[in-house]
Design a protein around this motif. Structure first.
Motif, PDB file in Angstrom:
ATOM      1  N   PRO A  17      -5.362  54.888  19.899  1.00  0.00           N
ATOM      2  CA  PRO A  17      -4.615  54.627  18.876  1.00  0.00           C
ATOM      3  C   PRO A  17      -5.231  55.592  17.523  1.00  0.00           C
ATOM      4  O   PRO A  17      -4.077  56.008  16.855  1.00  0.00           O
ATOM      5  CB  PRO A  17      -4.964  53.246  18.618  1.00  0.00           C
ATOM      6  CG  PRO A  17      -5.234  52.514  19.810  1.00  0.00           C
ATOM      7  CD  PRO A  17      -5.959  53.699  20.468  1.00  0.00           C
ATOM      8  N   ASP A  18      -6.209  55.920  17.280  1.00  0.00           N
ATOM      9  CA  ASP A  18      -6.713  56.847  16.458  1.00  0.00           C
ATOM     10  C   ASP A  18      -6.396  58.306  16.679  1.00  0.00           C
ATOM     11  O   ASP A  18      -6.895  59.266  15.994  1.00  0.00           O
ATOM     12  CB  ASP A  18      -8.148  56.544  15.969  1.00  0.00           C
ATOM     13  CG  ASP A  18      -9.020  56.980  17.123  1.00  0.00           C
ATOM     14  OD1 ASP A  18      -8.758  57.477  18.269  1.00  0.00           O
ATOM     15  OD2 ASP A  18     -10.396  56.651  17.036  1.00  0.00           O
ATOM     16  N   GLY A  19      -5.838  58.615  17.752  1.00  0.00           N
ATOM     17  CA  GLY A  19      -5.454  60.202  18.233  1.00  0.00           C
ATOM     18  C   GLY A  19      -6.472  60.689  18.977  1.00  0.00           C
ATOM     19  O   GLY A  19      -6.149  61.873  19.441  1.00  0.00           O
ATOM     20  N   ARG A  20      -7.675  60.305  19.168  1.00  0.00           N
ATOM     21  CA  ARG A  20      -8.632  60.690  20.026  1.00  0.00           C
ATOM     22  C   ARG A  20      -8.148  60.599  21.381  1.00  0.00           C
ATOM     23  O   ARG A  20      -7.166  59.741  21.964  1.00  0.00           O
ATOM     24  CB  ARG A  20      -9.819  60.084  19.804  1.00  0.00           C
ATOM     25  CG  ARG A  20     -10.508  60.692  18.523  1.00  0.00           C
ATOM     26  CD  ARG A  20     -11.975  59.951  18.236  1.00  0.00           C
ATOM     27  NE  ARG A  20     -12.014  58.392  18.608  1.00  0.00           N
ATOM     28  CZ  ARG A  20     -12.837  57.794  18.742  1.00  0.00           C
ATOM     29  NH1 ARG A  20     -14.101  58.496  19.114  1.00  0.00           N
ATOM     30  NH2 ARG A  20     -12.811  56.467  18.782  1.00  0.00           N
ATOM     31  N   GLU A  52       0.360  55.232  27.626  1.00  0.00           N
ATOM     32  CA  GLU A  52      -0.834  55.674  27.173  1.00  0.00           C
ATOM     33  C   GLU A  52      -1.526  57.054  27.938  1.00  0.00           C
ATOM     34  O   GLU A  52      -2.325  57.720  27.318  1.00  0.00           O
ATOM     35  CB  GLU A  52      -2.034  54.730  27.228  1.00  0.00           C
ATOM     36  CG  GLU A  52      -1.789  53.678  26.373  1.00  0.00           C
ATOM     37  CD  GLU A  52      -2.864  52.252  26.548  1.00  0.00           C
ATOM     38  OE1 GLU A  52      -3.679  52.132  25.595  1.00  0.00           O
ATOM     39  OE2 GLU A  52      -2.779  51.763  27.829  1.00  0.00           O
ATOM     40  N   VAL A  53      -1.029  57.120  28.961  1.00  0.00           N
ATOM     41  CA  VAL A  53      -1.674  58.435  29.686  1.00  0.00           C
ATOM     42  C   VAL A  53      -0.943  59.520  29.402  1.00  0.00           C
ATOM     43  O   VAL A  53       0.172  59.608  29.646  1.00  0.00           O
ATOM     44  CB  VAL A  53      -1.363  58.033  31.420  1.00  0.00           C
ATOM     45  CG1 VAL A  53      -1.889  59.187  32.197  1.00  0.00           C
ATOM     46  CG2 VAL A  53      -2.104  56.664  31.675  1.00  0.00           C
ATOM     47  N   VAL A  54      -1.720  60.480  29.011  1.00  0.00           N
ATOM     48  CA  VAL A  54      -1.275  62.008  28.681  1.00  0.00           C
ATOM     49  C   VAL A  54      -1.319  62.794  29.952  1.00  0.00           C
ATOM     50  O   VAL A  54      -0.515  63.851  29.900  1.00  0.00           O
ATOM     51  CB  VAL A  54      -1.785  62.772  27.451  1.00  0.00           C
ATOM     52  CG1 VAL A  54      -1.333  61.571  26.305  1.00  0.00           C
ATOM     53  CG2 VAL A  54      -3.157  62.630  27.623  1.00  0.00           C
ATOM     54  N   ALA A  55      -2.316  62.624  30.804  1.00  0.00           N
ATOM     55  CA  ALA A  55      -2.564  63.407  32.083  1.00  0.00           C
ATOM     56  C   ALA A  55      -3.329  62.788  33.210  1.00  0.00           C
ATOM     57  O   ALA A  55      -3.994  61.575  32.867  1.00  0.00           O
ATOM     58  CB  ALA A  55      -3.344  64.572  31.549  1.00  0.00           C
TER      59      ALA A  55
END
Length: 72
Positions: A17-20, A52-55
């Motif tokens: 959620p904080d971008g990390r 939530e999964v970007v890769a």
């Protein structure tokens, strides 16, 4: 990576959620709807949503741990 990869070892990169970002490595336990469960090496199960999964990718099975050789 797809639901057909259940039972295989994988790594997932999720956006916090904080971008990390955070990586989760383990065996894909279930993929039901948009919920993915991964069993980590320590036996804990981590649950994430597919949003939530970007890769993600399937990775080789973890090699067995080597036993320390005695000092000679």
């Amino acid at each position: 990576m797809t639901p057909q990869d259940i039972g295989r070892r994988a790594t997932l990169r999720i956006k916090l959620p904080d971008g990390r970002f955070r990586d989760i490595v383990g065996v894909l336990e279930t993929w039901e709807g948009d919920i993915i469960r991964v069993r980590r090496r320590d036996g804990t199960v981590t649950e994430v949503t597919s949003g939530e999964v970007v890769a993600g990718r399937v990775v080789p099975q973890q090699p067995p741990r080597r036993r320390a050789e005695p000092n000679t």
